[in-house]
Design a protein around this motif. Structure first.
Motif, PDB file in Angstrom:
ATOM      1  N   CYS A 181      42.304  53.935  44.171  1.00  0.00           N
ATOM      2  CA  CYS A 181      43.210  53.017  43.469  1.00  0.00           C
ATOM      3  C   CYS A 181      44.173  53.787  42.564  1.00  0.00           C
ATOM      4  O   CYS A 181      45.377  53.524  42.552  1.00  0.00           O
ATOM      5  CB  CYS A 181      42.422  52.008  42.643  1.00  0.00           C
ATOM      6  SG  CYS A 181      41.343  50.958  43.628  1.00  0.00           S
ATOM      7  N   ALA A 200      40.363  46.924  50.339  1.00  0.00           N
ATOM      8  CA  ALA A 200      39.600  46.822  49.089  1.00  0.00           C
ATOM      9  C   ALA A 200      38.098  46.904  49.331  1.00  0.00           C
ATOM     10  O   ALA A 200      37.377  47.560  48.574  1.00  0.00           O
ATOM     11  CB  ALA A 200      39.944  45.525  48.365  1.00  0.00           C
ATOM     12  N   GLU A 209      40.350  43.133  42.509  1.00  0.00           N
ATOM     13  CA  GLU A 209      41.675  43.246  43.104  1.00  0.00           C
ATOM     14  C   GLU A 209      42.688  43.744  42.082  1.00  0.00           C
ATOM     15  O   GLU A 209      42.506  43.589  40.883  1.00  0.00           O
ATOM     16  CB  GLU A 209      42.140  41.905  43.676  1.00  0.00           C
ATOM     17  CG  GLU A 209      42.246  40.798  42.653  1.00  0.00           C
ATOM     18  CD  GLU A 209      42.543  39.439  43.269  1.00  0.00           C
ATOM     19  OE1 GLU A 209      42.832  39.358  44.475  1.00  0.00           O
ATOM     20  OE2 GLU A 209      42.481  38.448  42.526  1.00  0.00           O
TER      21      GLU A 209
END
Length: 137
Positions: A21, A111, A59
């Protein structure tokens, strides 16, 4: 809400413990140069931003100056829209069905498997759903 000389700006909130991320956000910032603030959820005042830790764990979030929270693929779409130029066209497409449905599926696939992607570590794993948690709520 963070501000710049022109007024408040949106905030992109991501998982700062996840190498995948963090790398993705770094590349997107360099490539897109969107006019927004970027913060790992671990250091953001999520309550003041109008969201929760539980949502931020699952998320990426795009939070507008008016407090609207977009998550996942729609957060990415808003980031692209804010970047302008040709990126805004792609962002607009990501908001329209059926492209938005496909984008949501692809986002969830990435994800849910981010521990397996380059830069992914065990810290990247999404938290277990409460119904799957043997300790209970």
């Amino acid at each position: 809400m963070p501000t710049r000389p022109g007024g408040p700006v949106p905030v992109l909130v991501y998982d700062g413990d996840c190498g995948f991320c963090t790398s993705s956000v770094t590349v997107l910032q360099r490539l897109l140069r969107p006019d927004c603030s970027v913060a790992p959820w671990q250091f953001a005042d999520l309550g003041a931003l109008g969201t929760t830790q539980r949502r931020a764990e699952s998320e990426v979030l795009w939070i507008t100056p008016t407090g609207t929270v977009y998550g996942g693929a729609q957060a990415v779409a808003r980031l692209l829209l804010r970047a302008g130029r040709g990126w805004a066209v792609l962002g607009a497409l990501l908001t329209l069905p059926p492209v938005s449905w496909v984008a949501h599926g692809v986002y969830r696939l990435v994800a849910n498997n981010r521990t397996r992607l380059p830069g992914g570590t065990p810290a990247c794993a999404l938290p277990a759903r409460r119904s799957e948690d043997p300790a209970g709520p």
